[in-house]
Scaffold this active site. Structure first.
Site, PDB file in Angstrom:
ATOM      1  N   TYR A   1      72.741  19.918  81.556  1.00 29.78           N
ATOM      2  CA  TYR A   1      71.298  19.621  80.881  1.00 29.78           C
ATOM      3  C   TYR A   1      71.547  19.848  79.152  1.00 29.78           C
ATOM      4  O   TYR A   1      71.222  18.853  78.586  1.00 29.78           O
ATOM      5  CB  TYR A   1      70.239  20.348  81.454  1.00 29.78           C
ATOM      6  CG  TYR A   1      68.903  19.728  81.041  1.00 29.78           C
ATOM      7  CD1 TYR A   1      68.255  18.479  81.759  1.00 29.78           C
ATOM      8  CD2 TYR A   1      68.319  20.255  80.042  1.00 29.78           C
ATOM      9  CE1 TYR A   1      67.166  18.168  81.335  1.00 29.78           C
ATOM     10  CE2 TYR A   1      66.811  19.935  79.525  1.00 29.78           C
ATOM     11  CZ  TYR A   1      66.449  18.799  80.519  1.00 29.78           C
ATOM     12  OH  TYR A   1      64.934  18.168  79.927  1.00 29.78           O
TER      13      TYR A   1
ATOM     14  N   LYS B   1      71.506  16.713  76.432  1.00 28.48           N
ATOM     15  CA  LYS B   1      70.148  16.512  75.632  1.00 28.48           C
ATOM     16  C   LYS B   1      70.875  16.720  74.028  1.00 28.48           C
ATOM     17  O   LYS B   1      70.165  15.965  73.209  1.00 28.48           O
ATOM     18  CB  LYS B   1      69.135  17.802  75.804  1.00 28.48           C
ATOM     19  CG  LYS B   1      68.426  17.321  77.108  1.00 28.48           C
ATOM     20  CD  LYS B   1      67.648  16.026  76.996  1.00 28.48           C
ATOM     21  CE  LYS B   1      66.931  15.689  78.206  1.00 28.48           C
ATOM     22  NZ  LYS B   1      66.084  14.619  78.122  1.00 28.48           N
TER      23      LYS B   1
END
Length: 236
Positions: free
Chosen positions: A126, A130
């Site tokens: 993640y 991102k």
């Protein structure tokens, strides 16, 4: 308002909610944002039925299945998370931005995260995804500015959702970001009130909207950069 998602039933319900709350005409298009053909077909349908896209919100994204170090993660699931955070925004932006340029401009919002601004011991996919999405935002801003296209990273904070409640790191949390704070920032971006922040990171629940309106950032403020170790750092 058009919505894209893999789950047609949930998407249609969400678009019905939007129509009921705003009176806007809505369109639900089932598509996997990591599939280039599906994305192009969906965008073509949206433009044909609703006209040129002037605001794109890249919101789709998965989260690491377990809070474990990178070397203990399932490789396929890890890569699915990265694909959702990187391939998805790339493909949708690639399909939408040319139409914005032809129409004279538009705005792209990438739903960001604080984990994109720092590393994570247990959410490595993640965090990596991102961070890469922030580079996509900056790339759109740098290449699109001359064409009236602007791009923003908007971190929604921690909204009370099924996903966040399932994350061990949020166990016992009682304070959540208000959805209306995220909406207020998105609406201000769409209205062109924050164009001076294009290519930069905003955080719902922390940033004050009036302060953002009155502030023009300079240099690399709110952008990912290496910090030099000192005055003699050769890459500083």
């Amino acid at each position: 308002v058009a919505g894209l998602a893999r789950s047609a039933d949930r998407l249609m319900a969400a678009m019905d909610d939007v129509a009921g709350a705003t009176g806007a005409r809505t369109l639900a298009v089932a598509a996997d944002v990591t599939d280039p053909d599906a994305v192009q077909t969906a965008v073509t349908q949206v433009v044909a039925e609703l006209g040129p896209v002037t605001l794109l919100v890249n919101n789709a994204g998965l989260i690491d299945a377990a809070e474990v170090p990178l070397w203990e993660a399932d490789p396929d699931q890890w890569w699915q998370v990265v694909e959702s955070q990187v391939r998805g925004p790339f493909l949708v932006s690639r399909a939408v931005v040319p139409g914005m340029i032809a129409a004279g401009g538009g705005r792209v919002i990438g739903l960001g995260s604080g984990l994109g601004t720092r590393g994570s011991d247990v959410y490595s996919a993640y965090s990596a995804g991102k961070s890469a999405q922030m580079r996509i935002t900056e790339g759109i801003d740098l290449a699109g500015a001359a064409h009236g296209v602007r791009a923003f990273d908007l971190a929604p904070g921690v909204i009370d959702t099924e996903m966040t409640r399932a994350m061990p790191m949020h166990a016992g949390r009682t304070e959540w970001t208000r959805p209306e704070d995220v909406v207020a920032l998105a609406v201000a971006i769409a209205a062109g009130e924050l164009d001076q922040w294009s290519g930069r990171f905003l955080r719902a629940g922390a940033d004050d909207l009036d302060t953002l309106r009155a502030t023009t950032p300079t240099g690399t403020a709110r952008q990912l950069r290496l910090r030099p170790y000192g005055d003699t750092d050769p890459i500083g």
